[in-house]
Enzyme design. Sequence first.
Site, PDB file in Angstrom:
ATOM      1  N   ASP A  35     -47.820  16.915  38.560  1.00 34.00           N
ATOM      2  CA  ASP A  35     -46.620  17.073  39.394  1.00 34.00           C
ATOM      3  C   ASP A  35     -46.666  16.058  40.537  1.00 34.00           C
ATOM      4  OD1 ASP A  35     -44.366  17.943  40.668  1.00 34.00           O
ATOM      5  OD2 ASP A  35     -45.016  20.028  40.881  1.00 34.00           O
ATOM      6  N   ASP A  36     -45.799  15.071  40.493  1.00 33.39           N
ATOM      7  CA  ASP A  36     -45.713  14.031  41.546  1.00 33.39           C
ATOM      8  C   ASP A  36     -46.864  13.026  41.495  1.00 33.39           C
ATOM      9  OD1 ASP A  36     -43.605  15.615  42.366  1.00 33.39           O
ATOM     10  OD2 ASP A  36     -44.245  15.779  44.456  1.00 33.39           O
ATOM     11  N   CYS A  74     -38.572  16.789  40.056  1.00 29.35           N
ATOM     12  CA  CYS A  74     -39.217  17.761  39.152  1.00 29.35           C
ATOM     13  C   CYS A  74     -38.346  18.340  38.035  1.00 29.35           C
ATOM     14  CB  CYS A  74     -39.744  18.949  39.952  1.00 29.35           C
ATOM     15  SG  CYS A  74     -40.902  18.526  41.248  1.00 29.35           S
ATOM     16  N   ARG A  78     -38.362  18.073  33.611  1.00 25.83           N
ATOM     17  CA  ARG A  78     -38.792  19.215  32.795  1.00 25.83           C
ATOM     18  C   ARG A  78     -37.679  19.629  31.824  1.00 25.83           C
ATOM     19  NH1 ARG A  78     -43.496  20.983  35.871  1.00 25.83           N
ATOM     20  NH2 ARG A  78     -43.654  19.310  37.403  1.00 25.83           N
ATOM     21  N   LYS A 127     -46.452  25.219  35.942  1.00 22.07           N
ATOM     22  CA  LYS A 127     -45.145  25.298  36.616  1.00 22.07           C
ATOM     23  C   LYS A 127     -43.978  25.149  35.648  1.00 22.07           C
ATOM     24  CE  LYS A 127     -42.632  22.079  39.626  1.00 22.07           C
ATOM     25  NZ  LYS A 127     -42.776  21.154  40.770  1.00 22.07           N
ATOM     26  N   HIS A 129     -40.006  25.734  36.697  1.00 19.00           N
ATOM     27  CA  HIS A 129     -39.017  25.070  37.546  1.00 19.00           C
ATOM     28  C   HIS A 129     -37.681  24.759  36.861  1.00 19.00           C
ATOM     29  CE1 HIS A 129     -38.770  22.430  41.424  1.00 19.00           C
ATOM     30  NE2 HIS A 129     -38.020  23.508  41.451  1.00 19.00           N
ATOM     31  N   SER A 152     -41.913  25.098  42.278  1.00 13.02           N
ATOM     32  CA  SER A 152     -42.901  24.277  42.981  1.00 13.02           C
ATOM     33  C   SER A 152     -43.780  25.141  43.872  1.00 13.02           C
ATOM     34  CB  SER A 152     -42.197  23.218  43.829  1.00 13.02           C
ATOM     35  OG  SER A 152     -41.562  22.274  42.999  1.00 13.02           O
ATOM     36  N   HIS A 235     -48.642  17.978  43.844  1.00 16.44           N
ATOM     37  CA  HIS A 235     -47.464  18.296  44.663  1.00 16.44           C
ATOM     38  C   HIS A 235     -47.944  18.976  45.943  1.00 16.44           C
ATOM     39  CE1 HIS A 235     -43.668  20.158  45.856  1.00 16.44           C
ATOM     40  NE2 HIS A 235     -43.032  19.504  44.914  1.00 16.44           N
ATOM     41  N   ASP A 287     -44.385  14.112  36.132  1.00 15.27           N
ATOM     42  CA  ASP A 287     -42.956  14.449  36.081  1.00 15.27           C
ATOM     43  C   ASP A 287     -42.080  13.520  36.915  1.00 15.27           C
ATOM     44  OD1 ASP A 287     -43.758  15.416  38.590  1.00 15.27           O
ATOM     45  OD2 ASP A 287     -42.348  17.096  38.511  1.00 15.27           O
ATOM     46  N   ASN A 288     -42.673  12.798  37.862  1.00 22.67           N
ATOM     47  CA  ASN A 288     -41.900  11.839  38.670  1.00 22.67           C
ATOM     48  C   ASN A 288     -42.878  11.035  39.509  1.00 22.67           C
ATOM     49  OD1 ASN A 288     -41.192  14.828  40.169  1.00 22.67           O
ATOM     50  ND2 ASN A 288     -42.238  13.308  41.426  1.00 22.67           N
ATOM     51  N   LYS A 305     -41.205   9.071  44.704  1.00 20.68           N
ATOM     52  CA  LYS A 305     -40.447  10.254  44.303  1.00 20.68           C
ATOM     53  C   LYS A 305     -39.038  10.262  44.896  1.00 20.68           C
ATOM     54  CE  LYS A 305     -40.634  15.252  44.394  1.00 20.68           C
ATOM     55  NZ  LYS A 305     -41.430  16.461  44.644  1.00 20.68           N
TER      56      LYS A 305
HETATM   57 CA   LIG Z   1     -42.560  16.666  40.690  1.00 15.29          CA
END
Ligand SMILES: [Ca+2]
Length: 499
Positions: A35-36, A74, A78, A127, A129, A152, A235, A287-288, A305
């Site tokens: 995540d991130d 995010c 997904r 996660k 989301h 998140s 994240h 994811d980003n 991001k």
């Molecule tokens: Ca993310």
Amino acid sequence: MYRTLSSILVLCLAAAHSHAQSESQKPNVIVILADDLGYGDLSCYGAVDVATPNIDRMATEGAKFNSFYVSPVCSPTRAALMTGSHPIRVGIGGVMFPRNNHGLNPDEITLPELLKGQGYATAIIGKWHLGNEDMFLPLNHGFDTWYGTPASNNQFFYPTIKKYAADCVFREGYTRDGILKRETAACPLVRDNVVIEVPADQTLFTQRYTRESIRFITENKDKPFFVYLAHNMPHIPLHASEQFVGTSKRGIYGDTTQELDWSTGEILRSLKELGLDKNTLVIFTSDNGPNTGKGGSAGPLKGGKGSPLEGGVRVPFVARWPETIPAGTESDEPITGMDLLPTLTKLAGGNVPSNRVIDGKDIWPLLAGEPDAKSPHEAIYYLGGRGVQGIRVGDWKYLVDDSSKKEASRIEVELTAEEQKLPRRERRALIKERGKASAQKLGPTAALYNLTNDIGEQNNLLAKHPEIVARLRKLLDEFGRELRSNLRPAGVAEPVSID
Ligand SMILES: [Ca+2]
């Protein structure tokens, strides 16, 4: 008759994928999603202050992609992974917040549903989301089981919309009696829609997810399985377990990333011990782009991001499947998160839905390292929450007008749990203030870049090549029209009651 036909289909697919397994040996699939995590956060992508030997080994033993595209935030990424479609197409263009009452439409046909249809056991660990109500949660989207967080790790939730396990652990002053009297509560840990710990102990996320993944893999070792391991880290708020704090040269951000690497190593080790190594495709990606203000790095890329610049949307992607993906495969061909649905569905012996637009393409020839394999995409489109922001065709990337600045000004700014509780007016002011700062960092917006010569998007060639701009603009407009004419709405639940 049916059995005969399906056997023939399986044979045809096996022939198409010379390395694909027979029906009894369908490949297991593990998708690990950080995540991130940015393009400059792994040592195999050039980080010198974060050591990720296990993920690096995945790359040397398998394939590494240098132009893997996702959404800048995010939830859209997904949604794309689950549906194989552009996030805006399925109504999840932006980040989801606790107040939202929409989510991934139960009418969507998801990747886990398609794999389940081919006999796979399916788990999400981590996660989600893609909506807060039960109707939007993983168990209603093809997953047999779920252990993780609804959204998140910095997002609160409304306690009255959840159920609590009989042995739920209440921490940090929370109590069973008190939880339903709170207006909001901090990020919970759930198992199959039921809260088992609140607030979740975030220092243990990565360890627990690793243990749960290995348990699921072990329990399902005799049938094909799909594990979607969607880590909460790195994240914010950043947390590593005690044994990883202080281990990297990049502070807590690096520590959490090194723990993700440890986790990946544990999973690879268990696959080997269980004799599943050669029949399991393992993918590691993000994811980003990175949260650069908190220690994340996009390496040579500009932006992070929330941005349509490369740093926001181009992330690491490595894939390992011993003896099937040739060791040392590396590719600059542009591919996307949407491509996993068609690629994995086909590997599993299934077919993608034919009654809707699936934007993802089969990237198996690239993954398999076939000589001269090319990206199946004529163009890569950059989508923000509100619309199309840019297009890449070959070397060239064109960003439209000032949408990236607008996007930045409403950037899904990472508000802390405390900030999210501020009155709407103060929240908006905070977002505006931070958005201005990030918009300034982005520099000129309407732009044309040659990504092959200028990966860092430093030289705006807009004025120099009007003919290229016109060609890309035309493609982009056509795409925008098609997208608008083939939208599938998000699902909508009753508004959340916070009385
Ligand atoms: Ca993310």
